[in-house]
Design a protein around this motif. Structure first.
Motif, PDB file in Angstrom:
ATOM      1  N   PRO A   1      17.233  30.854 -10.798  1.00 19.44           N
ATOM      2  CA  PRO A   1      16.592  31.395  -9.595  1.00 19.44           C
ATOM      3  C   PRO A   1      16.160  30.304  -8.628  1.00 19.44           C
ATOM      4  N   VAL A   2      16.408  30.558  -7.363  1.00 17.78           N
ATOM      5  CA  VAL A   2      15.930  29.721  -6.267  1.00 17.78           C
ATOM      6  C   VAL A   2      15.138  30.637  -5.354  1.00 17.78           C
ATOM      7  N   ASP A   3      13.831  30.422  -5.294  1.00 21.13           N
ATOM      8  CA  ASP A   3      12.959  31.334  -4.551  1.00 21.13           C
ATOM      9  C   ASP A   3      13.155  32.771  -5.032  1.00 21.13           C
ATOM     10  N   GLY A   4      13.362  32.922  -6.342  1.00 17.39           N
ATOM     11  CA  GLY A   4      13.447  34.249  -6.940  1.00 17.39           C
ATOM     12  C   GLY A   4      14.817  34.895  -6.929  1.00 17.39           C
ATOM     13  N   VAL A   5      15.811  34.209  -6.390  1.00 14.09           N
ATOM     14  CA  VAL A   5      17.163  34.759  -6.292  1.00 14.09           C
ATOM     15  C   VAL A   5      18.130  33.786  -6.957  1.00 14.09           C
ATOM     16  N   PRO A   6      19.083  34.260  -7.777  1.00 16.77           N
ATOM     17  CA  PRO A   6      20.041  33.335  -8.383  1.00 16.77           C
ATOM     18  C   PRO A   6      20.703  32.450  -7.326  1.00 16.77           C
ATOM     19  N   MET A   7      20.836  31.184  -7.663  1.00 14.15           N
ATOM     20  CA  MET A   7      21.364  30.195  -6.715  1.00 14.15           C
ATOM     21  C   MET A   7      22.671  30.657  -6.074  1.00 14.15           C
ATOM     22  N   LEU A   8      23.624  31.074  -6.893  1.00 12.68           N
ATOM     23  CA  LEU A   8      24.919  31.473  -6.357  1.00 12.68           C
ATOM     24  C   LEU A   8      24.806  32.724  -5.502  1.00 12.68           C
ATOM     25  N   ALA A   9      23.917  33.635  -5.864  1.00 16.28           N
ATOM     26  CA  ALA A   9      23.743  34.857  -5.072  1.00 16.28           C
ATOM     27  C   ALA A   9      23.289  34.520  -3.659  1.00 16.28           C
ATOM     28  N   ARG A  10      22.430  33.522  -3.521  1.00 18.07           N
ATOM     29  CA  ARG A  10      21.985  33.097  -2.193  1.00 18.07           C
ATOM     30  C   ARG A  10      23.164  32.552  -1.392  1.00 18.07           C
ATOM     31  N   THR A  11      23.991  31.724  -2.050  1.00 17.79           N
ATOM     32  CA  THR A  11      25.137  31.139  -1.356  1.00 17.79           C
ATOM     33  C   THR A  11      26.100  32.220  -0.900  1.00 17.79           C
ATOM     34  N   LEU A  12      26.407  33.161  -1.769  1.00 18.44           N
ATOM     35  CA  LEU A  12      27.344  34.225  -1.431  1.00 18.44           C
ATOM     36  C   LEU A  12      26.786  35.107  -0.318  1.00 18.44           C
TER      37      LEU A  12
END
Length: 210
Positions: free
Chosen positions: A41-52
């Protein structure tokens, strides 16, 4: 009996816009992080999910390249267009080449988006894609005088990328092509997440959607 009139196929418009896609590299082994970092999680969201999500917010079609930690990556990414880099353990170049070979034929150019750079802003992706659509053979973002990621390449430049080996990046190709430097106001283009301490620095919660 005559053959009748033959209708020629329609011609593409002379000024048809170029199609720019995004190849998202998510095949690494995360050795320095010690775990499947793209699912962290990055700020509560999976890292890759943020990128996508940023790629989608920029309006770009994408192709995800998987390899290491494939199950964890797929759990985050879902069932969108994907290709597995069979030689991913050899380094970044193998993942990039797998993405280029699998990219849709309709793509005229592609941004090479790194899955572990979740703070890049959608506006930066749009600016880079716009430069490629305008005819640039290669583009790279520049923040505060420093080159960052993602870089982008017109299809005519892909053969040079397909010649890369191992863990070599595309810096030499960018220089050879005279890459267009696109100025952005986006510190995210300089920030990747490689070791556990990188996750301790708060990010811009709004950055991924702009």
């Amino acid at each position: 009996m005559g053959l009748g009139r033959v209708t020629p196929p329609p011609k593409a418009p002379l000024n048809a816009p170029l199609m720019v896609g995004a190849i998202v590299l998510a095949a690494g082994l995360s050795r320095r992080m010690g775990a499947a970092k793209l699912a962290m999680p990055v700020d509560g969201v999976p890292m890759l999910a943020r990128t996508l999500a940023t790629v989608q917010a920029a309006g770009l079609p994408l192709l995800l390249v998987t390899g290491g930690h494939q199950d964890a990556v797929r759990a985050v990414a879902g069932d969108g267009p994907q290709v597995r880099a069979e030689g991913f353990e050899k380094g970044l170049a193998e993942s990039l080449k797998a993405g280029l070979r699998a990219a849709p034929a309709c793509w005229d150019a592609a941004l090479v988006v790194l899955g572990d750079m979740p703070f890049v802003e959608a506006g930066s992706l749009r600016a880079l894609a716009g430069a490629l659509a305008g005819g640039a053979r290669a583009v790279v973002p520049v923040q505060a005088g420093l080159r960052g990621n993602p870089a982008g390449f017109a299809r005519e430049a892909w053969p040079a990328l397909l010649a890369l080996e191992g863990d070599r990046g595309a810096r030499g190709v960018l220089d050879a092509l005279g890459a267009v430097e696109v100025a952005v106001d986006d510190p995210g283009v300089l920030r990747d997440l490689d070791v556990p301490g990188d996750l301790d620095v708060p990010g811009d919660l709004d950055g991924g959607g702009r």
